[in-house]
Design an enzyme around this catalytic site. Structure first.
Site, mmCIF file in Angstrom:
data_model
loop_
_atom_site.group_PDB
_atom_site.id
_atom_site.type_symbol
_atom_site.label_atom_id
_atom_site.label_comp_id
_atom_site.label_asym_id
_atom_site.label_seq_id
_atom_site.Cartn_x
_atom_site.Cartn_y
_atom_site.Cartn_z
ATOM 1 N N ILE A 97 56.113 -59.039 -20.965
ATOM 2 C CA ILE A 97 57.248 -59.903 -20.686
ATOM 3 C C ILE A 97 58.083 -59.205 -19.614
ATOM 4 C CG2 ILE A 97 57.334 -61.096 -22.894
ATOM 5 C CD1 ILE A 97 59.396 -59.206 -23.872
ATOM 6 N N ASP A 98 58.819 -59.992 -18.842
ATOM 7 C CA ASP A 98 59.546 -59.458 -17.700
ATOM 8 C C ASP A 98 60.588 -58.424 -18.127
ATOM 9 O OD1 ASP A 98 58.106 -61.261 -16.188
ATOM 10 O OD2 ASP A 98 59.699 -62.774 -16.211
ATOM 11 N N LYS A 99 60.949 -57.565 -17.192
ATOM 12 C CA LYS A 99 61.920 -56.504 -17.453
ATOM 13 C C LYS A 99 63.207 -57.049 -18.066
ATOM 14 C CE LYS A 99 64.800 -53.070 -15.093
ATOM 15 N NZ LYS A 99 65.144 -52.451 -13.783
ATOM 16 N N THR A 143 63.687 -59.953 -19.505
ATOM 17 C CA THR A 143 63.456 -60.850 -20.633
ATOM 18 C C THR A 143 63.339 -59.992 -21.883
ATOM 19 O OG1 THR A 143 62.328 -62.517 -19.293
ATOM 20 C CG2 THR A 143 61.882 -62.538 -21.651
ATOM 21 N N ARG A 192 60.260 -69.024 -16.088
ATOM 22 C CA ARG A 192 61.342 -68.983 -15.092
ATOM 23 C C ARG A 192 61.009 -69.862 -13.888
ATOM 24 N NH1 ARG A 192 61.686 -62.750 -14.102
ATOM 25 N NH2 ARG A 192 63.448 -63.332 -12.758
#
Length: 306
Positions: A134-136, A138, A237
């Protein structure tokens, strides 16, 4: 050195694309394996761009991780569940999952090396144990594999969509539909290589996201639950921005002017369901919204819902 051997079931335009999908690694990582002579087609070395025919025998060797490359670090991280095969982590906002671009410290992997005795080696040197990301900026749940058998099982579940991932996001504007599904192709942005974008078919990979409205706020925001059918980079996103409802606080795809003081997008992986790699038991984990997310919702709630 670990070996992976399989027959191509369907044709593929490029060997590196097929390997990246089969091994759940990036295309650049697959290219490095091929260029380094660690992947053979029908017993012969091949180029990354080589087309693959149905029935071709692909043999790939994955070098064992070098323990000295990463240092265990005492970084705070919540482990929701752990046994001999898997660990489920609630990643905080602002923590990168694994190292990249020469940076080998300050990541979730460094934290895991400090806290867990074993991690799978399939992800390679800088991504031991990492099955999905998962994104930094998020927050939320992700599962970590503690051995290679668990890693292969979890990767197969993600590929077959039996590993379910659900997210909550606060989005700009009011969603008209109560629920729906968006399907596009996502690839690199044509001019900004840091960003992903919805692109024409053939220039990206299919991406499908389902959504359901949880609450609409009078001030012009919508709390939405998302579920992933595919797992493309920045998928939720990108799809939110594509629908005209970017995630609140998103520094890349969101509005430049933000009402709230945030350090990143209000996007949280709140639920994760999977079959245990060894027992087959169906397991579901949930993580509450972070405090900063809850505070924003409380502020909006005072203005009423619609």
């Amino acid at each position: 050195m670990r070996s992976l051997e399989f027959y191509a079931e369907t044709p593929s335009e490029r060997l590196d694309v097929l390997l990246s999908e089969k091994m759940e690694i990036t295309r650049s990582a697959a290219k490095k394996l091929i260029d380094g002579g660690f992947a053979l087609v029908n017993g012969k070395e091949a180029k990354s761009s080589r087309p693959v025919r149905a029935g071709d025998l692909i043999c790939a060797q994955i070098p064992a991780p070098r323990e000295a490359d990463l240092t265990p670090e005492d970084i705070p991280v919540s482990i929701v569940y752990e046994d001999d095969d898997i660990a489920v982590v609630n990643k905080p906002q602002g923590l990168t999952v694994h190292a990249g671009n020469g940076n080998l410290s300050g990541t979730l992997v460094n934290a895991l090396l400090f806290r867990l005795k074993n991690l799978s080696s399939i992800g390679g040197v800088v991504r031991p144990g990492i099955v999905h990301r998962i994104d930094k900026d998020t927050s939320g749940l992700l599962v970590v594999a503690k051995n290679d058998a668990a890693h292969l099982s979890l990767s197969e579940q993600i590929k077959n969509k039996t590993c379910a991932r659900e997210y909550l996001a606060l989005c700009e504007g009011i969603f008209k539909e109560d629920r729906g599904r968006v399907e596009t192709f996502i690839g690199r942005h044509p001019t900004d290589r840091v960003k992903m974008a919805v692109v024409p078919e053939g220039r990206g990979r299919r991406a499908a996201t389902r959504f359901e409205v949880v609450s609409r706020f009078a001030e012009g925001y919508t709390l939405v639950r998302f579920s992933l059918e595919t797992g493309r980079t920045h998928q939720i996103r990108v799809h939110c921005a594509y629908m005209g409802h970017p995630v609140v606080g998103d520094p890349v795809y969101g509005y430049k002017k933000q009402k709230f003081r945030l350090n990143g997008q209000l996007l949280h992986a709140f639920r994760l369901s999977l079959d245990h790699p060894k027992t087959g038991e169906r397991m579901t984990f949930e993580a509450p919204l972070p405090d900063y997310f809850e505070r924003v919702l409380e502020t909006l709630g005072k203005g009423g819902v619609v």
